[in-house]
Motif scaffolding. Structure first.
Motif, PDB file in Angstrom:
ATOM      1  N   ALA A 135       0.835  -1.205   0.000  1.00  0.00           N
ATOM      2  CA  ALA A 135       0.000   0.000   0.000  1.00  0.00           C
ATOM      3  C   ALA A 135       0.868   1.253   0.000  1.00  0.00           C
ATOM      4  O   ALA A 135       0.541   2.254  -0.662  1.00  0.00           O
ATOM      5  CB  ALA A 135      -0.927  -0.008   1.216  1.00  0.00           C
ATOM      6  N   GLY A 136       1.980   1.221   0.738  1.00  0.00           N
ATOM      7  CA  GLY A 136       2.894   2.358   0.738  1.00  0.00           C
ATOM      8  C   GLY A 136       3.505   2.607  -0.626  1.00  0.00           C
ATOM      9  O   GLY A 136       3.658   3.756  -1.050  1.00  0.00           O
ATOM     10  N   LEU A 137       3.842   1.528  -1.328  1.00  0.00           N
ATOM     11  CA  LEU A 137       4.389   1.678  -2.681  1.00  0.00           C
ATOM     12  C   LEU A 137       3.347   2.268  -3.638  1.00  0.00           C
ATOM     13  O   LEU A 137       3.665   3.104  -4.488  1.00  0.00           O
ATOM     14  CB  LEU A 137       4.867   0.315  -3.197  1.00  0.00           C
ATOM     15  CG  LEU A 137       6.041  -0.307  -2.427  1.00  0.00           C
ATOM     16  CD1 LEU A 137       6.295  -1.732  -2.910  1.00  0.00           C
ATOM     17  CD2 LEU A 137       7.298   0.521  -2.585  1.00  0.00           C
ATOM     18  N   LEU A 138       2.091   1.854  -3.494  1.00  0.00           N
ATOM     19  CA  LEU A 138       1.030   2.419  -4.319  1.00  0.00           C
ATOM     20  C   LEU A 138       0.824   3.905  -4.015  1.00  0.00           C
ATOM     21  O   LEU A 138       0.557   4.705  -4.920  1.00  0.00           O
ATOM     22  CB  LEU A 138      -0.278   1.657  -4.086  1.00  0.00           C
ATOM     23  CG  LEU A 138      -0.344   0.238  -4.663  1.00  0.00           C
ATOM     24  CD1 LEU A 138      -1.651  -0.430  -4.258  1.00  0.00           C
ATOM     25  CD2 LEU A 138      -0.214   0.268  -6.176  1.00  0.00           C
ATOM     26  N   ALA A 139       0.953   4.264  -2.723  1.00  0.00           N
ATOM     27  CA  ALA A 139       0.829   5.677  -2.358  1.00  0.00           C
ATOM     28  C   ALA A 139       1.939   6.502  -2.995  1.00  0.00           C
ATOM     29  O   ALA A 139       1.702   7.624  -3.478  1.00  0.00           O
ATOM     30  CB  ALA A 139       0.851   5.822  -0.835  1.00  0.00           C
ATOM     31  N   LEU A 140       3.159   5.964  -3.030  1.00  0.00           N
ATOM     32  CA  LEU A 140       4.257   6.681  -3.679  1.00  0.00           C
ATOM     33  C   LEU A 140       4.029   6.807  -5.179  1.00  0.00           C
ATOM     34  O   LEU A 140       4.432   7.796  -5.801  1.00  0.00           O
ATOM     35  CB  LEU A 140       5.584   5.956  -3.416  1.00  0.00           C
ATOM     36  CG  LEU A 140       6.158   6.002  -2.001  1.00  0.00           C
ATOM     37  CD1 LEU A 140       7.493   5.269  -1.967  1.00  0.00           C
ATOM     38  CD2 LEU A 140       6.342   7.434  -1.527  1.00  0.00           C
TER      39      LEU A 140
ATOM     40  N   LEU B   5       6.440  16.254   1.464  1.00  0.00           N
ATOM     41  CA  LEU B   5       5.429  15.789   2.416  1.00  0.00           C
ATOM     42  C   LEU B   5       4.445  14.825   1.772  1.00  0.00           C
ATOM     43  O   LEU B   5       3.851  13.980   2.456  1.00  0.00           O
ATOM     44  CB  LEU B   5       4.675  16.978   3.006  1.00  0.00           C
ATOM     45  CG  LEU B   5       5.448  17.856   3.998  1.00  0.00           C
ATOM     46  CD1 LEU B   5       4.599  19.033   4.443  1.00  0.00           C
ATOM     47  CD2 LEU B   5       5.897  17.027   5.202  1.00  0.00           C
ATOM     48  N   ASP B   6       4.260  14.932   0.448  1.00  0.00           N
ATOM     49  CA  ASP B   6       3.357  14.021  -0.242  1.00  0.00           C
ATOM     50  C   ASP B   6       3.865  12.584  -0.222  1.00  0.00           C
ATOM     51  O   ASP B   6       3.082  11.642  -0.404  1.00  0.00           O
ATOM     52  CB  ASP B   6       3.150  14.475  -1.694  1.00  0.00           C
ATOM     53  CG  ASP B   6       2.426  15.811  -1.783  1.00  0.00           C
ATOM     54  OD1 ASP B   6       1.566  16.066  -0.932  1.00  0.00           O
ATOM     55  OD2 ASP B   6       2.748  16.595  -2.692  1.00  0.00           O
ATOM     56  N   LEU B   7       5.169  12.416  -0.032  1.00  0.00           N
ATOM     57  CA  LEU B   7       5.749  11.074   0.030  1.00  0.00           C
ATOM     58  C   LEU B   7       5.639  10.457   1.411  1.00  0.00           C
ATOM     59  O   LEU B   7       5.857   9.252   1.575  1.00  0.00           O
ATOM     60  CB  LEU B   7       7.228  11.103  -0.375  1.00  0.00           C
ATOM     61  CG  LEU B   7       7.567  11.122  -1.868  1.00  0.00           C
ATOM     62  CD1 LEU B   7       7.278  12.482  -2.479  1.00  0.00           C
ATOM     63  CD2 LEU B   7       9.026  10.745  -2.105  1.00  0.00           C
ATOM     64  N   LEU B   8       5.318  11.287   2.430  1.00  0.00           N
ATOM     65  CA  LEU B   8       5.371  10.825   3.815  1.00  0.00           C
ATOM     66  C   LEU B   8       4.482   9.615   4.095  1.00  0.00           C
ATOM     67  O   LEU B   8       4.950   8.641   4.699  1.00  0.00           O
ATOM     68  CB  LEU B   8       5.032  11.983   4.753  1.00  0.00           C
ATOM     69  CG  LEU B   8       5.190  11.706   6.253  1.00  0.00           C
ATOM     70  CD1 LEU B   8       6.637  11.357   6.584  1.00  0.00           C
ATOM     71  CD2 LEU B   8       4.748  12.932   7.061  1.00  0.00           C
ATOM     72  N   PRO B   9       3.199   9.606   3.703  1.00  0.00           N
ATOM     73  CA  PRO B   9       2.371   8.424   4.007  1.00  0.00           C
ATOM     74  C   PRO B   9       2.949   7.128   3.436  1.00  0.00           C
ATOM     75  O   PRO B   9       2.947   6.091   4.108  1.00  0.00           O
ATOM     76  CB  PRO B   9       1.019   8.767   3.371  1.00  0.00           C
ATOM     77  CG  PRO B   9       0.999  10.255   3.296  1.00  0.00           C
ATOM     78  CD  PRO B   9       2.421  10.662   3.022  1.00  0.00           C
ATOM     79  N   GLY B  10       3.425   7.191   2.198  1.00  0.00           N
ATOM     80  CA  GLY B  10       3.987   5.988   1.600  1.00  0.00           C
ATOM     81  C   GLY B  10       5.239   5.505   2.299  1.00  0.00           C
ATOM     82  O   GLY B  10       5.405   4.303   2.546  1.00  0.00           O
ATOM     83  N   LEU B  11       6.137   6.431   2.643  1.00  0.00           N
ATOM     84  CA  LEU B  11       7.377   6.051   3.315  1.00  0.00           C
ATOM     85  C   LEU B  11       7.105   5.508   4.715  1.00  0.00           C
ATOM     86  O   LEU B  11       7.761   4.559   5.166  1.00  0.00           O
ATOM     87  CB  LEU B  11       8.317   7.259   3.377  1.00  0.00           C
ATOM     88  CG  LEU B  11       8.838   7.762   2.023  1.00  0.00           C
ATOM     89  CD1 LEU B  11       9.643   9.044   2.204  1.00  0.00           C
ATOM     90  CD2 LEU B  11       9.679   6.704   1.326  1.00  0.00           C
ATOM     91  N   VAL B  12       6.135   6.104   5.432  1.00  0.00           N
ATOM     92  CA  VAL B  12       5.767   5.601   6.756  1.00  0.00           C
ATOM     93  C   VAL B  12       5.227   4.178   6.653  1.00  0.00           C
ATOM     94  O   VAL B  12       5.576   3.292   7.450  1.00  0.00           O
ATOM     95  CB  VAL B  12       4.728   6.534   7.414  1.00  0.00           C
ATOM     96  CG1 VAL B  12       4.114   5.877   8.655  1.00  0.00           C
ATOM     97  CG2 VAL B  12       5.372   7.863   7.809  1.00  0.00           C
ATOM     98  N   ALA B  13       4.356   3.933   5.667  1.00  0.00           N
ATOM     99  CA  ALA B  13       3.790   2.592   5.486  1.00  0.00           C
ATOM    100  C   ALA B  13       4.875   1.574   5.153  1.00  0.00           C
ATOM    101  O   ALA B  13       4.849   0.436   5.646  1.00  0.00           O
ATOM    102  CB  ALA B  13       2.726   2.618   4.391  1.00  0.00           C
ATOM    103  N   ILE B  14       5.849   1.950   4.336  1.00  0.00           N
ATOM    104  CA  ILE B  14       6.938   1.034   3.987  1.00  0.00           C
ATOM    105  C   ILE B  14       7.751   0.676   5.226  1.00  0.00           C
ATOM    106  O   ILE B  14       8.097  -0.486   5.455  1.00  0.00           O
ATOM    107  CB  ILE B  14       7.829   1.654   2.901  1.00  0.00           C
ATOM    108  CG1 ILE B  14       7.069   1.738   1.572  1.00  0.00           C
ATOM    109  CG2 ILE B  14       9.109   0.837   2.712  1.00  0.00           C
ATOM    110  CD1 ILE B  14       7.792   2.517   0.499  1.00  0.00           C
ATOM    111  N   GLY B  15       8.070   1.685   6.059  1.00  0.00           N
ATOM    112  CA  GLY B  15       8.856   1.419   7.255  1.00  0.00           C
ATOM    113  C   GLY B  15       8.111   0.572   8.267  1.00  0.00           C
ATOM    114  O   GLY B  15       8.636  -0.437   8.757  1.00  0.00           O
ATOM    115  N   ALA B  16       6.874   0.955   8.600  1.00  0.00           N
ATOM    116  CA  ALA B  16       6.103   0.206   9.599  1.00  0.00           C
ATOM    117  C   ALA B  16       5.775  -1.196   9.110  1.00  0.00           C
ATOM    118  O   ALA B  16       5.856  -2.172   9.870  1.00  0.00           O
ATOM    119  CB  ALA B  16       4.819   0.976   9.933  1.00  0.00           C
ATOM    120  N   GLY B  17       5.400  -1.319   7.828  1.00  0.00           N
ATOM    121  CA  GLY B  17       5.097  -2.639   7.299  1.00  0.00           C
ATOM    122  C   GLY B  17       6.312  -3.547   7.258  1.00  0.00           C
ATOM    123  O   GLY B  17       6.215  -4.760   7.528  1.00  0.00           O
TER     124      GLY B  17
END
Length: 502
Positions: free
Chosen positions: A373-378, A388-400
């Motif tokens: 999902a983080g990759l799709l967000a990116l 800042l637009d990259l933040l949700p995707g990068l957070v999802a990649i790290g936490a996942g």
């Protein structure tokens, strides 16, 4: 990721060689702090080299006038030789000895790092990056063997914590250090910073690690020949050919054309088939192929490869996207990656709780789906975006990614204790090769877009479209990994019934 389980058997167990624990503790305790320090330096610098380079790649490309395939080789040469020779490095630690293998690896890695920093052409830099990988392939398994065999029980537990802390620190600091150093000092210094760490580690190992007894009798040439006879040079050569040809076909495919690229992939497939045959036929195989009969081992390994294939390629391309498209400085680009490391570290303590509640198969599958999902967000971030637009995707990649930690644990636990070293080598090699494949596959997608659409849309627009396409492909790889993890790590019915009976 958790390291291999330190295991001792028989006379090599913590109780010593029959003379009692007190003898071992008395003889080894004074040097244990030095050994822990050396292991921390070794883990930090070998992992740092996988993370510090990405942010500096645009500066390297500009300085050395490299095109995208050459830049891919700069990033891929290190994990290529690292992955191809990891099993040989582990064999060296067993046959030649942990101390000489570790010292040789540290010397190679340190010297190659210095030479990388001094390189002034693409081919020279790529060659010395490969030599760094050779050194790391000796350092990593020898370090793990030292952790398992040369420390007492308490120091060994501390060593695992030190090892993992060093890896986490390298993951967190790599992009930031790469950005700061390449912007303010020059890209050559990102390699030169390995030199003091390598020298300190080598000096500490030489002073603190006891000399082991000879595993092969004789001296000089006689001993060298006897040592060489215990390796598998044919198996090593075939594994290097298979990995190298695959990487060459992916990276150079656009420049080669269809027919030569297919021939290269065919050579890679043939080398891989011969390598498997060799492992069946060899008296001392590099890989115990019976491990792959275990559902948990084979599935857990496949899921790790799919995760690494997706994530590593994206980190490589995102470093270029941040600087070439969004116009960030190297320092700003390095800071933009910190959410990945930060949320990986923050989420890791929650993993045991989630595994107990959901089971390892659901936790790992959920983590991989979060990464996808983080990759799709990116992939939705375009040329006019802000960091800042990259933040949700990068957070999802790290936490996942934190939730994928049990993949390594379950994969290692699936193998018998007597082959834990070989299992660790296979897992480490697969992880490095996955990183190489990620850079090569996603880089090939971008190169194809640039080659076919740059004239009509412009180089920058073609790169962005290739980057977004690569992210979509990466998300598919990781999502497939989620399915594999959910199926392969699922508890067996018999194991569940025994648990319920208990």
């Amino acid at each position: 990721m958790r390291g291999p389980r330190p295991v001792r058997h028989g006379k090599d167990a913590a109780s010593g060689d029959g003379r009692g624990q007190g003898v071992e503790s008395a003889s080894r305790r004074p040097g244990e702090f030095g050994i822990l320090l050396a292991l921390a330096f070794a883990a930090f610098m070998t992992c740092l080299d996988n993370t510090v380079v990405n942010v500096a790649l645009p500066r390297i490309q500009q300085s050395l006038r490299l095109d995208l395939p050459d830049l891919e080789w700069v990033a891929a040469a290190y994990p290529l030789t690292f992955a191809a020779l990891l099993l040989t490095g582990g064999r060296s630690a067993d046959i030649w000895g942990r101390r000489p293998t570790l010292l040789t690896g540290l010397a190679l890695f340190t010297a190659a790092s210095l030479l990388c920093g001094l390189a002034r052409s693409g081919p020279v830099l790529i060659a010395f990056r490969g030599l760094q990988g050779v050194g790391a392939a000796l350092v990593m398994p020898a370090s793990l063997a030292v952790l398992a065999r040369d420390l007492g029980p308490r120091a060994r537990a501390a060593g695992i914590a030190v090892w993992m802390s060093a890896l986490a620190l390298a993951l967190a600091l790599g992009p930031v250090l790469g950005g700061l150093i390449s912007q303010h000092w020059g890209w050559g210094w990102i390699f030169a910073i390995n030199v003091p760490f390598g020298v300190l580690a080598a000096v500490t190992v030489a002073r603190a690690l006891p000399r082991g007894g000879r595993t092969v009798p004789g001296r000089g040439l006689v001993r060298a020949v006897a040592l060489a006879g215990r390796f598998d040079p044919l198996g090593t050569g075939l594994s290097c050919l298979a990995a190298g040809a695959c990487a060459f076909g992916l990276i150079e495919g656009v420049r080669l054309g269809l027919v030569p690229a297919v021939a290269v992939f065919a050579a890679s497939a043939l080398a891989l088939a011969l390598f498997v045959w060799r492992q069946h036929a060899a008296r001392t195989p590099m890989v115990d192929l019976t491990l792959f009969r275990d559902r948990v081992f084979a599935g857990g390994l496949a899921a790790q490869v799919l995760w690494g294939l997706g994530v590593n390629g994206v980190l490589f391309l995102t470093a270029l996207f941040l600087q070439r498209v969004l116009g960030l400085t190297p320092t700003e680009a390095g800071l933009a990656f910190t959410p990945v490391a930060l949320f990986l570290i923050l989420a890791t303590p929650l993993v045991p709780v989630l595994v107990r509640v959901l089971g390892a198969h659901r936790a790992c599958a959920g983590g991989l789906l979060t990464v996808a999902a983080g990759l799709l967000a990116l992939a939705r971030v375009g040329a006019g975006a802000s960091p800042l637009d990259l933040l949700p995707g990068l957070v999802a990649i790290g936490a996942g990614s934190a939730l994928t930690v049990p993949l390594t644990e379950r994969t290692l636990d699936a193998s018998p204790d007597e082959v834990s070293g070989a299992t660790s080598g296979v897992v480490s090699a697969a992880r490095e090769f996955a990183g190489l494949l990620g850079i090569a596959v996603l880089g090939a997608i971008v190169a194809h877009r640039q080659n076919t659409e740059s004239d009509s849309k412009g180089a920058s627009a073609a790169f962005v479209e290739g980057y977004q396409s690569g992210l979509l492909v990466a998300s598919v790889f990781v999502a497939i990994g989620a399915v594999v993890a959910a199926v392969s790590l699922r508890p067996a019915p018999l194991a569940e019934s025994r648990k319920n009976d208990g």
